[in-house]
Write an enzyme that holds these catalytic residues in place. Structure first.
Site, short mmCIF file in Angstrom:
data_model
loop_
_atom_site.label_atom_id
_atom_site.label_comp_id
_atom_site.label_asym_id
_atom_site.label_seq_id
_atom_site.Cartn_x
_atom_site.Cartn_y
_atom_site.Cartn_z
CB THR A 1 -0.91 -0.11 1.34
OG1 THR A 1 -1.66 1.26 1.11
CG2 THR A 1 -0.22 -0.16 2.39
CG HIS B 1 4.71 -11.65 17.09
ND1 HIS B 1 5.87 -12.35 16.40
CD2 HIS B 1 5.38 -10.89 18.12
CE1 HIS B 1 6.80 -12.16 17.38
NE2 HIS B 1 6.61 -11.41 18.07
#
Length: 407
Positions: free
Chosen positions: A326, A378
């Site tokens: 992006t 994560h």
């Protein structure tokens, strides 16, 4: 006269319903074959429903904003018979305005011989013709300001003063008005996905910065030759994508995704490009980017961006994607923490290129610098992989020859 149904087409497998977005024709309008009648909006794309034959729009069964499903009838189209011409459905005549109703319902003699200014004045102040003196009836004379002022009764003047105060109050209220419109299905679905991602992933963001001077020098030196040869400008995105692909090959966890209790490693590289549209943010996908040249990447980006803004993307062009890039820099963003695009596990944020003082070889110099941001899940990606991925992109962008030598 024959009629045919205007039907919702079969929706894609992953889409259960749609919303009637815009009717491009009104009841009674003549339409040509293949002319778009109505748009319906799904969670992913806008589908256009064209006329299957020449005819007239007879009725509309489902208005804008209504939720519909596959094969549902939206309206009917009147077809032309071989021995007859098209006849438009009956449409109610225009309802007269309040002023027109007063004039029509009045039993007074018509006053067409009065000047337009006097007629308008009489209509606005509800003044009867008998209240005008014979002097004002002369069709060859023009109304004078003092005559008009003296002709209007004092009660009408008082009412006019009150009306002006009311209009002033209404104007003040309108300046503080509010407007409510429903969210588009695309934005509603996007909100649901982002909230789900926020509550089901362990998202972190790591940052780095890159000296863009080598890329800018390269574009200045070869940009004109590149455009003449390939017919497309040499932008920054092709460099970002090439650098990301090489980094993804070194860190396959960034290109992977979680499916339940399993990790899915993708051997292909389908890059989603975030594009802002009036309907919301969409992420069309560049398939098999590792097989494309820089000119092909630039052409594909231009094509998908144009189709995105014109609501011409297909479901296939929005499906898939293993990694997202992006570019908030096009809007002036200096730094951000981009949100993941589920089920992907990472997203790369690109930002504005700004000249800043930096230390180089023991000296402070002014260089065009840009921040990179990598948001990642994560649960799958550790700090070592995330930081190493960004450092690899930094190295490729600061020394573009690495892209050719793959070192």
């Amino acid at each position: 006269m024959n009629t045919i149904d205007i039907i919702v087409p079969d929706l894609p497998e992953s889409v259960t319903d749609a919303t009637v977005s815009v009717w491009h024709k009104n009841i009674g309008d003549t339409v040509q074959r293949d002319e778009v009648l109505v748009d319906i909006e799904t969670d992913k794309v806008v589908l256009e429903i064209p006329a299957s034959a020449d005819g007239i729009l007879e009725n509309i069964l489902e208005q804008e904003g209504v939720t519909v499903i596959s094969r549902q009838i939206l309206g009917h189209l009147t077809l032309k018979d071989h021995n007859s011409s098209l006849v438009a459905p009956h449409i109610p005549e225009k309802i007269p305005t309040i002023t027109e109703q007063i004039v029509i319902s009045s039993n007074e003699k018509p006053f067409s011989f009065l000047s337009p200014a006097k007629r308008r004045l009489m209509s606005e102040n509800n003044t009867k013709q008998e209240e005008l003196s014979e002097e004002g009836i002369n069709r060859n004379s023009l109304p004078k300001a003092n005559y008009i002022e003296n002709t209007i009764p004092q009660s009408v003047k008082t009412q006019d003063h009150i009306r002006c105060e009311q209009e002033s109050h209404i104007s003040f209220v309108e300046s503080r008005s509010e407007k409510r419109i429903p969210m588009t299905r695309l934005r509603t679905r996007m909100v649901e996905r982002l909230l789900h991602m926020k509550h089901t992933t362990a998202m972190l963001t790591t940052f780095n910065e890159v000296n863009m001077q080598p890329i800018m020098t390269l574009r200045t030196e070869y940009g004109e030759s590149f455009e003449k040869r390939h017919g497309i400008r040499l932008g920054f995105m092709s460099f970002y994508i090439k650098a990301a692909i090489n980094a993804l090959k070194r860190y396959p966890e960034i290109n992977a995704s979680i499916d339940g209790a399993e990790i899915v490693y993708h051997s292909y590289f389908d890059i989603s490009i975030a594009v802002s549209t009036p309907r919301g943010l969409v992420t069309p996908v560049l398939k098999n980017v590792d097989t494309l040249s820089m000119s092909e990447i630039e052409k594909q980006i231009t094509l998908l961006a144009t189709k995105s803004r014109n609501n011409k993307l297909t479901v296939e062009e929005l499906t898939g994607g293993t990694f997202t890039i992006t570019n908030g820099g096009v809007f002036g963003s200096l730094m951000s923490t981009p949100l993941l695009n589920p089920p992907q596990s990472a997203i790369l944020g690109i930002h504005s290129i700004k000249e800043r003082p930096v230390a180089l070889s023991g000296k402070v110099v002014i260089l065009p610098m840009m921040y990179l941001a990598l948001s990642y899940d994560h649960r799958l990606i550790d700090g070592r992989e995330s930081v190493g991925f960004l450092v690899t992109i930094k190295e490729f962008l600061e020394d573009p020859t690495r892209l050719l030598l793959d070192v």
